[in-house]
Motif scaffolding. Structure first.
Motif, PDB file in Angstrom:
ATOM      1  N   SER A   1     -14.065  10.526   6.831  1.00  0.00           N
ATOM      2  CA  SER A   1     -13.385  11.563   7.588  1.00  0.00           C
ATOM      3  C   SER A   1     -12.211  12.158   6.817  1.00  0.00           C
ATOM      4  N   LEU A   2     -11.972  11.666   5.594  1.00  0.00           N
ATOM      5  CA  LEU A   2     -11.055  12.298   4.635  1.00  0.00           C
ATOM      6  C   LEU A   2     -11.698  12.219   3.255  1.00  0.00           C
ATOM      7  N   SER A   3     -11.774  13.348   2.585  1.00  0.00           N
ATOM      8  CA  SER A   3     -12.381  13.375   1.246  1.00  0.00           C
ATOM      9  C   SER A   3     -11.370  12.928   0.193  1.00  0.00           C
ATOM     10  N   GLU A   4     -11.869  12.669  -0.988  1.00  0.00           N
ATOM     11  CA  GLU A   4     -11.012  12.199  -2.080  1.00  0.00           C
ATOM     12  C   GLU A   4      -9.899  13.196  -2.389  1.00  0.00           C
ATOM     13  N   GLY A   5     -10.189  14.475  -2.292  1.00  0.00           N
ATOM     14  CA  GLY A   5      -9.160  15.478  -2.566  1.00  0.00           C
ATOM     15  C   GLY A   5      -7.973  15.354  -1.631  1.00  0.00           C
ATOM     16  N   TYR A   6      -8.245  15.235  -0.341  1.00  0.00           N
ATOM     17  CA  TYR A   6      -7.164  15.062   0.631  1.00  0.00           C
ATOM     18  C   TYR A   6      -6.442  13.736   0.428  1.00  0.00           C
ATOM     19  N   VAL A   7      -7.203  12.693   0.186  1.00  0.00           N
ATOM     20  CA  VAL A   7      -6.613  11.365   0.001  1.00  0.00           C
ATOM     21  C   VAL A   7      -5.697  11.365  -1.222  1.00  0.00           C
ATOM     22  N   THR A   8      -6.133  11.961  -2.299  1.00  0.00           N
ATOM     23  CA  THR A   8      -5.312  12.029  -3.512  1.00  0.00           C
ATOM     24  C   THR A   8      -4.024  12.801  -3.258  1.00  0.00           C
ATOM     25  N   ALA A   9      -4.136  13.910  -2.541  1.00  0.00           N
ATOM     26  CA  ALA A   9      -2.943  14.713  -2.232  1.00  0.00           C
ATOM     27  C   ALA A   9      -1.969  13.941  -1.346  1.00  0.00           C
ATOM     28  N   ILE A  10      -2.483  13.257  -0.339  1.00  0.00           N
ATOM     29  CA  ILE A  10      -1.622  12.473   0.549  1.00  0.00           C
ATOM     30  C   ILE A  10      -0.945  11.349  -0.229  1.00  0.00           C
ATOM     31  N   CYS A  11      -1.702  10.664  -1.063  1.00  0.00           N
ATOM     32  CA  CYS A  11      -1.134   9.563  -1.848  1.00  0.00           C
ATOM     33  C   CYS A  11      -0.081  10.063  -2.834  1.00  0.00           C
ATOM     34  N   ALA A  12      -0.297  11.225  -3.404  1.00  0.00           N
ATOM     35  CA  ALA A  12       0.700  11.805  -4.312  1.00  0.00           C
ATOM     36  C   ALA A  12       1.978  12.133  -3.546  1.00  0.00           C
ATOM     37  N   ALA A  13       1.823  12.622  -2.324  1.00  0.00           N
ATOM     38  CA  ALA A  13       2.991  12.995  -1.515  1.00  0.00           C
ATOM     39  C   ALA A  13       3.799  11.773  -1.073  1.00  0.00           C
ATOM     40  N   THR A  14       3.143  10.644  -0.884  1.00  0.00           N
ATOM     41  CA  THR A  14       3.850   9.457  -0.404  1.00  0.00           C
ATOM     42  C   THR A  14       4.236   8.494  -1.527  1.00  0.00           C
ATOM     43  N   GLY A  15       3.816   8.773  -2.738  1.00  0.00           N
ATOM     44  CA  GLY A  15       4.003   7.843  -3.849  1.00  0.00           C
ATOM     45  C   GLY A  15       5.433   7.435  -4.131  1.00  0.00           C
ATOM     46  N   ARG A  16       6.385   8.304  -3.868  1.00  0.00           N
ATOM     47  CA  ARG A  16       7.786   7.984  -4.169  1.00  0.00           C
ATOM     48  C   ARG A  16       8.592   7.653  -2.923  1.00  0.00           C
ATOM     49  N   LEU A  17       7.898   7.506  -1.806  1.00  0.00           N
ATOM     50  CA  LEU A  17       8.583   7.172  -0.561  1.00  0.00           C
ATOM     51  C   LEU A  17       8.668   5.665  -0.367  1.00  0.00           C
ATOM     52  N   THR A  18       9.624   5.242   0.426  1.00  0.00           N
ATOM     53  CA  THR A  18       9.687   3.835   0.806  1.00  0.00           C
ATOM     54  C   THR A  18       8.510   3.548   1.730  1.00  0.00           C
ATOM     55  N   ASP A  19       8.245   2.275   1.979  1.00  0.00           N
ATOM     56  CA  ASP A  19       7.166   1.906   2.899  1.00  0.00           C
ATOM     57  C   ASP A  19       7.393   2.523   4.277  1.00  0.00           C
ATOM     58  N   GLU A  20       8.623   2.477   4.740  1.00  0.00           N
ATOM     59  CA  GLU A  20       8.941   3.040   6.058  1.00  0.00           C
ATOM     60  C   GLU A  20       8.704   4.553   6.082  1.00  0.00           C
ATOM     61  N   GLN A  21       9.172   5.238   5.058  1.00  0.00           N
ATOM     62  CA  GLN A  21       8.981   6.688   4.991  1.00  0.00           C
ATOM     63  C   GLN A  21       7.500   7.036   4.885  1.00  0.00           C
ATOM     64  N   ALA A  22       6.762   6.269   4.084  1.00  0.00           N
ATOM     65  CA  ALA A  22       5.331   6.527   3.935  1.00  0.00           C
ATOM     66  C   ALA A  22       4.604   6.338   5.253  1.00  0.00           C
ATOM     67  N   GLY A  23       4.998   5.334   6.012  1.00  0.00           N
ATOM     68  CA  GLY A  23       4.398   5.104   7.316  1.00  0.00           C
ATOM     69  C   GLY A  23       4.632   6.261   8.264  1.00  0.00           C
ATOM     70  N   LEU A  24       5.824   6.826   8.224  1.00  0.00           N
ATOM     71  CA  LEU A  24       6.131   7.985   9.067  1.00  0.00           C
ATOM     72  C   LEU A  24       5.393   9.231   8.592  1.00  0.00           C
ATOM     73  N   ALA A  25       5.298   9.406   7.299  1.00  0.00           N
ATOM     74  CA  ALA A  25       4.658  10.599   6.726  1.00  0.00           C
ATOM     75  C   ALA A  25       3.152  10.577   6.888  1.00  0.00           C
ATOM     76  N   GLU A  26       2.559   9.385   6.941  1.00  0.00           N
ATOM     77  CA  GLU A  26       1.108   9.272   6.961  1.00  0.00           C
ATOM     78  C   GLU A  26       0.484  10.089   8.089  1.00  0.00           C
ATOM     79  N   SER A  27       0.957   9.923   9.305  1.00  0.00           N
ATOM     80  CA  SER A  27       0.340  10.632  10.434  1.00  0.00           C
ATOM     81  C   SER A  27       0.512  12.146  10.307  1.00  0.00           C
ATOM     82  N   ILE A  28       1.639  12.571   9.786  1.00  0.00           N
ATOM     83  CA  ILE A  28       1.884  14.008   9.601  1.00  0.00           C
ATOM     84  C   ILE A  28       0.928  14.572   8.551  1.00  0.00           C
ATOM     85  N   LEU A  29       0.788  13.869   7.441  1.00  0.00           N
ATOM     86  CA  LEU A  29      -0.080  14.344   6.359  1.00  0.00           C
ATOM     87  C   LEU A  29      -1.558  14.310   6.757  1.00  0.00           C
TER      88      LEU A  29
END
Length: 135
Positions: A102-130
């Motif tokens: 339900s998510l292709s590699e392109g979207y997954v790569t973009a989401i992971c790039a966006a969260t790569g420099r976030l803390t675990d807490e920030q990444a958790g919050l950003a995940e649902s938005i992304l």
């Protein structure tokens, strides 16, 4: 199961390409679906190897160097795969959606790039938005 996938992929790579462009179009769509599932499976296993330090236990300086040696990957490719694997471990919804198609590699790569420099807490919050943006 992994051995079967390896055998099938080897046979497919050596198979004659169909003459029919419409058949090739349909096969490409199926193969891209399969590729995304394989990348998901590979990333999950790379994360396990990385988290456990297993590459070092087998004489490699890092997981990236193991991938370069074992798979002949470029330094950049190995780095991207390890980064994807590590990020997916922090993003359970993205990981599950990638695995179930339900998510292709392109979207997954973009989401992971966006969260790569976030803390675990920030990444958790950003995940649902992304994920919502990807949808």
């Amino acid at each position: 199961m992994v051995a079967s996938v390896r055998e099938t992929a080897s046979a497919l790579a050596l198979a004659v390409v169909p003459e029919s462009a419409p058949v090739c179009l349909a096969e490409v769509e199926d193969l891209l679906f399969a590729r995304d599932r394989l990348v998901s499976a590979v990333a999950a296993r790379v994360e396990r190897v990385h988290a456990a330090g297993e590459a070092r236990a087998h004489g490699h300086a890092s997981t990236k160097l193991w991938l370069r040696t074992a798979a002949g990957m470029s330094a950049a490719g190995a780095g991207r795969l390890v980064a994807l694997a590590v990020e997916l471990a922090r993003l359970p919804v993205v990981r599950a959606r990638f695995a179930d198609d339900s998510l292709s590699e392109g979207y997954v790569t973009a989401i992971c790039a966006a969260t790569g420099r976030l803390t675990d807490e920030q990444a958790g919050l950003a995940e649902s938005i992304l994920v919502a943006l990807a949808d």
